[in-house]
Design an enzyme around this catalytic site. Sequence first.
Site, PDB file in Angstrom:
ATOM      1  CG  HIS A 171      -1.941  -1.091   1.180  1.00  0.00           C
ATOM      2  ND1 HIS A 171      -2.821  -1.270   0.140  1.00  0.00           N
ATOM      3  CD2 HIS A 171      -2.189  -2.109   2.050  1.00  0.00           C
ATOM      4  CE1 HIS A 171      -3.569  -2.341   0.371  1.00  0.00           C
ATOM      5  NE2 HIS A 171      -3.205  -2.873   1.534  1.00  0.00           N
ATOM      6  CG  ASP A 207      -2.540  -8.422   0.662  1.00  0.00           C
ATOM      7  OD1 ASP A 207      -1.919  -8.833   1.668  1.00  0.00           O
ATOM      8  OD2 ASP A 207      -3.536  -7.658   0.735  1.00  0.00           O
ATOM      9  CG  HIS A 209      -6.432  -5.402   1.459  1.00  0.00           C
ATOM     10  ND1 HIS A 209      -5.849  -6.222   2.408  1.00  0.00           N
ATOM     11  CD2 HIS A 209      -7.629  -5.007   1.967  1.00  0.00           C
ATOM     12  CE1 HIS A 209      -6.666  -6.318   3.461  1.00  0.00           C
ATOM     13  NE2 HIS A 209      -7.739  -5.599   3.216  1.00  0.00           N
ATOM     14  CG  ASP A 296      -4.820 -10.102   3.293  1.00  0.00           C
ATOM     15  OD1 ASP A 296      -4.344 -10.709   2.315  1.00  0.00           O
ATOM     16  OD2 ASP A 296      -4.583  -8.894   3.518  1.00  0.00           O
ATOM     17  CE1 TYR A 335      -2.364  -8.053   8.504  1.00  0.00           C
ATOM     18  CE2 TYR A 335      -4.055  -8.305   6.825  1.00  0.00           C
ATOM     19  CZ  TYR A 335      -2.861  -7.762   7.254  1.00  0.00           C
ATOM     20  OH  TYR A 335      -2.163  -6.929   6.424  1.00  0.00           O
TER      21      TYR A 335
HETATM   22  N1  Q9C Z   1     -11.149  -3.666  10.113  1.00  0.00           N
HETATM   23  C1  Q9C Z   1      -2.433  -5.279   4.138  1.00  0.00           C
HETATM   24  O1  Q9C Z   1      -3.058  -6.322   4.042  1.00  0.00           O
HETATM   25  N2  Q9C Z   1      -8.115  -1.544   6.878  1.00  0.00           N
HETATM   26  N3  Q9C Z   1      -3.010  -4.133   4.529  1.00  0.00           N
HETATM   27  C2  Q9C Z   1      -8.290  -2.444   7.990  1.00  0.00           C
HETATM   28  C3  Q9C Z   1      -9.793  -3.476   9.657  1.00  0.00           C
HETATM   29  C4  Q9C Z   1      -6.749  -1.475   6.397  1.00  0.00           C
HETATM   30  C5  Q9C Z   1      -4.421  -4.083   4.838  1.00  0.00           C
HETATM   31  C6  Q9C Z   1      -9.702  -2.551   8.445  1.00  0.00           C
HETATM   32  C7  Q9C Z   1      -6.328  -2.739   5.661  1.00  0.00           C
HETATM   33  C8  Q9C Z   1      -4.872  -2.714   5.262  1.00  0.00           C
HETATM   34  C9  Q9C Z   1      -0.975  -5.247   3.835  1.00  0.00           C
HETATM   35 ZN    ZN Z   2      -4.014  -7.215   2.521  1.00  0.00          ZN
END
Ligand code: Q9C
Ligand code: ZN
Length: 372
Positions: A171, A207, A209, A296, A335
């Site tokens: 990101h 990933d 995202h 994730d 996670y």
């Molecule tokens: N409820 C990576 O996977 N939003 N970043 C989190 C939690 C941010 C993810 C919301 C997600 C960032 C590297």
């Molecule tokens: Zn991610």
Amino acid sequence: MRVVYTPAHLAHDITIETWMGMPIPANEVAERAERIRGALEADGGFTFDEPVEHGEAAITAVHDAGLVRFLEAAWSRHRAQRIPRPFLSADTYPNRAMFEGMSTEAVDRLAREPVQVGGRAGFWGLDSAAPLVAGTYSAARAAVDVALTAADLVLGGEPAVFGLCRPPGHHAARSMYGGYCFFNNAAIAAEAIVGATGERVAILDVDYHHGNGTQQIFWRRGDVRYVSIHADPDHDYPYFLGRADETGEGPGEGENCNLPLAPGTDDGAYLAATDRALEVIDAAPGSVIVVSLGFDTYGLDPIGTFGLTTAAYHEIGRRTAALGRRLVILLEGGYHRPSLGENARAWLRGAEGRPFDPLPAAGFEEGGAVAG
Ligand code: Q9C
Ligand code: ZN
């Protein structure tokens, strides 16, 4: 397979993050990397290397030096301002509408990097999901060294190397951190490989995202092809980028490929997207793929909605390696802590063409996640 790991990541000691204005238990915690290290050690088929320090030049090859200086000094500024918070998070973000009607030149002149750290964090940051603590900068620098050392080993002849990067990177854009990411480990590695080989490099981002930072860094580049499979930004973070019609510009036109998927995507649909992504990579020359590897997408992940299984990770690793290119595999997100070790082991064994047998002793304390 060789694995690059350093305990330096422990300095990025995160327990709380903010989500939509409220503190929640942090997702991107040290235990993630330790779980994966433990599983790979128990496997017996992995050997561990410490990262070699690479210095700042490889970082400023893709990031604004101002971002590096901000991250380096942020915690001491936070302390100096006596901000009664356990981590640094921005006070304001510069929404573009704040400058509506002002010319680009006027905005460049008027909207300088703020003096106070609550403003500076908003100037350089995307969101409140990347809490910064005393050891964040040293850990983020070490994660870059992990990625660059993995790249060096591959350039030295290893067919596939895993860099256990933490914090993650995809990101982070040229002049921005966010989404648990500070420096873009994969982009820095890809840039270093282009520099060392003169070859084109592909980045496969699996990933959950969209890797907005990696896309931004290589948007106009004809020598780095970015291919990402991720949750549709109509439904999930980072919301503003990641759609299929983002294909790159200028020399990079056609070099950016986004494959957004619906919430709830399962193994079958994900493997079909994987085949498409690998076709896109195979269609351009090059001998190295940098893999942004997130878990994730797993069925039990607390922030993702996909339904992938451990068996799917083994198969995705196998298919990725079957392209016949060398792999620099770098950890991004993921996670659900109990399953991370087994999922990483499955992916990496697949990439080596080894079968996957669940480790009986590694059972997931929080549920029988082996079958997803
Ligand atoms: N409820 C990576 O996977 N939003 N970043 C989190 C939690 C941010 C993810 C919301 C997600 C960032 C590297
Ligand atoms: Zn991610």
